[in-house]
Write a protein that holds these residues in place. Structure first.
Motif, mmCIF file in Angstrom:
data_model
loop_
_atom_site.group_PDB
_atom_site.id
_atom_site.type_symbol
_atom_site.label_atom_id
_atom_site.label_comp_id
_atom_site.label_asym_id
_atom_site.label_seq_id
_atom_site.Cartn_x
_atom_site.Cartn_y
_atom_site.Cartn_z
ATOM 1 N N HIS A 40 0.780 -1.169 0.300
ATOM 2 C CA HIS A 40 -0.168 -0.025 0.034
ATOM 3 C C HIS A 40 0.777 1.329 0.139
ATOM 4 O O HIS A 40 0.682 2.263 -0.672
ATOM 5 N N ALA A 41 2.038 1.219 0.674
ATOM 6 C CA ALA A 41 2.890 2.345 0.791
ATOM 7 C C ALA A 41 3.665 2.481 -0.462
ATOM 8 O O ALA A 41 4.161 3.570 -0.829
ATOM 9 N N LEU A 42 3.953 1.456 -1.418
ATOM 10 C CA LEU A 42 4.506 1.556 -2.417
ATOM 11 C C LEU A 42 3.587 1.582 -3.520
ATOM 12 O O LEU A 42 4.066 1.297 -4.868
ATOM 13 N N GLN A 43 2.041 1.833 -3.574
ATOM 14 C CA GLN A 43 1.304 1.857 -4.742
ATOM 15 C C GLN A 43 1.702 2.892 -5.728
ATOM 16 O O GLN A 43 1.463 2.702 -6.921
ATOM 17 N N HIS A 44 2.375 3.923 -5.304
ATOM 18 C CA HIS A 44 2.814 5.035 -6.193
ATOM 19 C C HIS A 44 3.719 4.402 -7.298
ATOM 20 O O HIS A 44 3.944 4.957 -8.377
ATOM 21 N N ARG A 45 4.344 2.933 -7.159
ATOM 22 C CA ARG A 45 5.401 2.660 -7.853
ATOM 23 C C ARG A 45 4.495 1.561 -8.795
ATOM 24 O O ARG A 45 5.257 1.209 -9.996
ATOM 25 N N GLY A 46 3.305 1.294 -8.724
ATOM 26 C CA GLY A 46 2.358 0.662 -9.752
ATOM 27 C C GLY A 46 1.031 0.396 -9.342
ATOM 28 O O GLY A 46 0.930 -0.269 -8.187
ATOM 29 N N GLN A 47 0.174 0.766 -10.187
ATOM 30 C CA GLN A 47 -1.190 0.756 -9.627
ATOM 31 C C GLN A 47 -1.977 -0.173 -10.775
ATOM 32 O O GLN A 47 -3.348 -0.146 -10.590
ATOM 33 N N GLU A 48 -1.364 -0.727 -11.559
ATOM 34 C CA GLU A 48 -2.153 -1.746 -12.695
ATOM 35 C C GLU A 48 -2.642 -3.059 -11.697
ATOM 36 O O GLU A 48 -3.602 -3.553 -11.693
ATOM 37 N N ALA A 49 -1.597 -3.671 -10.983
ATOM 38 C CA ALA A 49 -1.851 -4.700 -10.400
ATOM 39 C C ALA A 49 -1.059 -5.274 -9.104
ATOM 40 O O ALA A 49 0.070 -4.562 -8.922
ATOM 41 N N GLY A 50 -1.186 -6.028 -8.344
ATOM 42 C CA GLY A 50 -0.514 -6.599 -7.260
ATOM 43 C C GLY A 50 -0.656 -8.013 -6.832
ATOM 44 O O GLY A 50 -1.586 -8.644 -7.049
ATOM 45 N N GLY A 51 0.557 -8.527 -6.074
ATOM 46 C CA GLY A 51 0.431 -10.078 -5.966
ATOM 47 C C GLY A 51 1.100 -10.179 -4.701
ATOM 48 O O GLY A 51 2.163 -9.405 -4.190
ATOM 49 N N ILE A 52 0.812 -11.396 -3.736
ATOM 50 C CA ILE A 52 1.420 -11.763 -2.693
ATOM 51 C C ILE A 52 1.470 -13.233 -2.615
ATOM 52 O O ILE A 52 0.580 -13.928 -2.750
ATOM 53 N N VAL A 53 2.686 -13.703 -2.252
ATOM 54 C CA VAL A 53 3.129 -15.118 -2.125
ATOM 55 C C VAL A 53 3.401 -15.270 -0.760
ATOM 56 O O VAL A 53 4.426 -14.611 -0.356
ATOM 57 N N SER A 54 2.864 -16.350 0.050
ATOM 58 C CA SER A 54 3.236 -16.494 1.474
ATOM 59 C C SER A 54 3.602 -18.056 1.618
ATOM 60 O O SER A 54 3.217 -18.820 0.848
ATOM 61 N N HIS A 55 4.349 -18.205 2.618
ATOM 62 C CA HIS A 55 4.660 -19.719 3.054
ATOM 63 C C HIS A 55 4.247 -19.940 4.436
ATOM 64 O O HIS A 55 4.950 -19.272 5.280
ATOM 65 N N ASP A 56 3.713 -21.135 4.911
ATOM 66 C CA ASP A 56 3.334 -21.467 6.045
ATOM 67 C C ASP A 56 3.871 -22.925 6.186
ATOM 68 O O ASP A 56 3.727 -23.792 5.242
ATOM 69 N N PRO A 57 4.554 -23.213 7.418
ATOM 70 C CA PRO A 57 5.124 -24.716 7.423
ATOM 71 C C PRO A 57 4.148 -25.653 7.355
ATOM 72 O O PRO A 57 4.737 -27.035 6.902
ATOM 73 N N VAL A 58 3.010 -25.494 7.582
ATOM 74 C CA VAL A 58 1.761 -26.424 7.455
ATOM 75 C C VAL A 58 1.158 -26.571 6.173
ATOM 76 O O VAL A 58 1.245 -27.574 5.569
ATOM 77 N N GLU A 59 0.815 -25.335 5.730
ATOM 78 C CA GLU A 59 0.160 -25.392 4.365
ATOM 79 C C GLU A 59 0.892 -24.862 3.245
ATOM 80 O O GLU A 59 0.375 -25.091 1.872
ATOM 81 N N GLY A 60 2.268 -24.841 3.479
ATOM 82 C CA GLY A 60 3.164 -24.591 1.977
ATOM 83 C C GLY A 60 2.707 -23.301 1.576
ATOM 84 O O GLY A 60 2.539 -22.197 2.209
ATOM 85 N N PHE A 61 3.020 -23.214 0.257
ATOM 86 C CA PHE A 61 3.067 -22.155 -0.388
ATOM 87 C C PHE A 61 1.730 -21.755 -0.903
ATOM 88 O O PHE A 61 0.725 -22.275 -1.205
ATOM 89 N N ASN A 62 1.278 -20.349 -0.457
ATOM 90 C CA ASN A 62 -0.108 -19.777 -1.276
ATOM 91 C C ASN A 62 0.128 -18.341 -1.757
ATOM 92 O O ASN A 62 0.901 -17.558 -1.412
ATOM 93 N N SER A 63 -0.702 -17.931 -2.814
ATOM 94 C CA SER A 63 -0.668 -16.839 -3.372
ATOM 95 C C SER A 63 -2.056 -16.097 -3.752
ATOM 96 O O SER A 63 -3.164 -16.976 -3.805
ATOM 97 N N ALA A 64 -2.108 -15.069 -4.139
ATOM 98 C CA ALA A 64 -3.201 -14.185 -4.280
ATOM 99 C C ALA A 64 -2.521 -13.039 -5.366
ATOM 100 O O ALA A 64 -1.743 -12.232 -4.929
ATOM 101 N N ARG A 65 -3.237 -13.099 -6.651
ATOM 102 C CA ARG A 65 -2.871 -11.951 -7.721
ATOM 103 C C ARG A 65 -4.107 -11.203 -8.074
ATOM 104 O O ARG A 65 -5.221 -12.017 -8.319
ATOM 105 N N ARG A 66 -4.039 -9.755 -8.063
ATOM 106 C CA ARG A 66 -5.326 -9.190 -8.461
ATOM 107 C C ARG A 66 -5.064 -7.979 -8.963
ATOM 108 O O ARG A 66 -3.775 -7.371 -9.123
ATOM 109 N N PHE A 67 -5.915 -7.417 -10.001
ATOM 110 C CA PHE A 67 -5.802 -6.302 -10.764
ATOM 111 C C PHE A 67 -6.333 -5.092 -9.776
ATOM 112 O O PHE A 67 -7.275 -5.341 -8.907
ATOM 113 N N GLY A 68 -5.854 -3.856 -9.963
ATOM 114 C CA GLY A 68 -6.114 -2.850 -9.314
ATOM 115 C C GLY A 68 -5.543 -2.511 -7.888
ATOM 116 O O GLY A 68 -4.314 -2.816 -7.844
ATOM 117 N N TYR A 69 -5.927 -1.693 -7.222
ATOM 118 C CA TYR A 69 -5.117 -1.133 -6.170
ATOM 119 C C TYR A 69 -5.061 -2.013 -4.799
ATOM 120 O O TYR A 69 -6.153 -2.874 -4.640
#
Length: 488
Positions: A40-69
């Motif tokens: 959110h603080a870096l939104q000025h560097r790109g407003q087209e889309a965003g994504g996050i990947v996380s890792h949990d020792p039990v659930e493994g890798f998870n990701s979410a990618r979305r268009f917009g802010y």
């Protein structure tokens, strides 16, 4: 899909756009929430889309990618609960390399599954040999899922014979040319790396017992992290909860060429670059501009918001009063609907409005960060004159932008850059203003802390957009017909 995208706006079309921002956290509970705040603080560097990947020792890798802010996508509890774990990275995007449309496959971070486990990568910058690498990789059997140059790094890592993911990343990055600041992750490690010239920014922070990597320091502030230091040009840091921060130097040393336009426009004014406040640097640009280009006038007025610090410096040095002669509409978000041609033709007036009572009868100095195509400058000049200004003088807080950037900035083709085809006087006549002056390249270097100005033999920053001197040859673009500046 287009309804999810921030609409292109006439005001924004005449600004250079950074490609993206990157952010990563390790060693905190619910790391993805920290990443969402950082993005959110870096939104000025790109407003087209965003994504996050996380890792949990039990659930493994998870990701979410979305268009917009970020605020519209990564604030719902239901989504963030799908991204558990103490380790996460994220990316906000404005496309340069790759397609310019709504393609979810191009939204980073990119993920790859290797023999020794999964890895995700978020890249800020642009690879100047990506076309050649892509052809080579496809011929050797790689199957690309996106149009992004950044995906080349994942495929090069997959083909590396090194024993672990950080070493494979080193191996891959030795093959690429151009600019890259990367935040990556494995199951247990957060990785940050800058190209040997350090064109794009990357900083290291500390939050509680955890560690943070970010494109800018302003994103550390939002999560209460402390700035530790900048990742140095050509440095790779590998961070784990067990071993802390480990640093390696995988590349041959080269002279640093940090993007000077980060000081002028890209970075947020509340960030710190090289130990210097971006706000203070921009104010000093205004001071230098006033010294170099004096003018008799009644009012110094910034083109908001990017011209404001320079206008304050210009007013202080020149002794001409400062005033907010143009007011920005702060509610021009992506949900604004432009239903008719008449509304669309209002252009800049949808976003900016003139403070008529302040402007009328005055000789006005308008301070802006840059002139790209000149379309917005002409419209703002017309608005100022319509409000009754006696004279309009433009002062620009950067040298003429005459060359495209190939290192992670969305720049028009050279023939569409006003300064590429016109002299300063021709630009003044084109904009129909009483005077037009730019800060010199030496003046800009002085403002960013290089007291001696620009060393022509070895400039301390990448200033190719002003000088035409590219520190890395843009080989892909040359193959497409781009001509470098002739030797003097």
């Amino acid at each position: 899909m287009s309804k999810l995208m921030p609409p292109a706006h006439p005001f924004d079309d005449d600004k250079l756009k950074e490609e993206c921002g990157v952010f990563g956290v390790i060693g905190v509970a619910d790391a993805a929430n920290f990443v969402a705040l950082g993005l959110h603080a870096l939104q000025h560097r790109g407003q087209e889309a965003g994504g996050i990947v996380s890792h949990d020792p039990v659930e493994g890798f998870n990701s979410a990618r979305r268009f917009g802010y970020v605020r519209d996508n990564f604030t719902s509890q239901s989504l963030m609960q799908t991204l558990p774990g103490p380790l996460a990275i994220g990316h906000v995007r404005y496309s340069t390399a790759g397609s310019k449309g709504a393609a979810i496959r191009d939204v980073q971070p990119f993920f790859g599954e290797f023999a020794m486990g999964g890895a995700a990568i978020a890249h800020n910058g642009n690879l100047t040999n990506a076309d050649a690498l892509r052809r080579e990789l496809i011929e050797r059997g790689s199957i690309f899922q996106s149009s992004s140059d950044s995906e080349c790094i994942i495929h090069l890592m997959a083909r590396s014979l090194q024993r672990n993911i950080p070493e494979r990343m080193e191996d891959a990055l030795r093959r690429v040319e151009g600019a890259f600041s990367i935040v990556a992750m494995t199951r247990t490690k957060l990785i940050g790396v800058r190209d040997p010239m350090g064109v794009r920014p990357l900083v290291l922070g500390k939050v509680g017992d955890g560690w943070v990597l970010s494109s800018e320091t302003c994103a550390l502030d939002i999560i209460g992290a402390q700035l530790v230091r900048e990742i140095e040009p050509g440095e790779m840091v590998v961070i784990s909860e067990k071993h802390g921060v480990e640093s390696v130097r995988p590349f041959r040393p080269q002279p640093a060429k940090f993007c000077i336009f980060e000081h002028v426009y890209f970075s947020r004014p509340d960030s710190i670059i090289g130990g210097r406040s971006v706000y203070e640097t921009r104010r000093q640009i205004g001071v230098e501009l006033a010294r170099e280009t004096p003018v008799e006038a009644d009012l110094v007025c910034p083109v908001p918001d990017s011209g404001t610090p320079a206008a304050i410096g210009f007013a202080h040095e020149s002794g001409i009063p400062f005033g907010m002669g143009i007011i920005r509409n702060q509610y021009m978000g992506r949900t604004f609907i432009e239903p008719t041609e008449q509304i669309r033709n209002m252009g800049v007036r949808l976003k900016l409005n003139v403070n008529r009572a302040l402007i009328e009868g005055k000789r006005v100095v308008l301070v802006d960060d840059s002139v790209v195509r000149g379309t917005t400058s002409r419209k703002i000049k017309e608005m100022i004159l319509d409000a009754g200004a006696a004279e309009v003088h433009f002062r620009i807080a950067s040298p003429p932008t005459a060359w495209p950037c190939f290192y992670g900035v969305d720049t028009p083709q050279r023939e569409k850059l006003l300064a590429a085809t016109m002299t300063e006087e021709e630009m003044r006549q084109h904009l129909s203003v009483d005077s037009l002056k730019f800060i010199s390249l030496d003046g800009l270097y002085r403002a960013v802390g290089e007291a001696g100005g620009r060393d022509n033999n070895c400039p301390q920053h990448c200033d190719a957009c002003f000088s035409g001197e590219y520190p890395v040859i843009p080989s892909d673009m040359i193959q497409k017909g781009f001509q470098l500046k002739a030797a003097e």
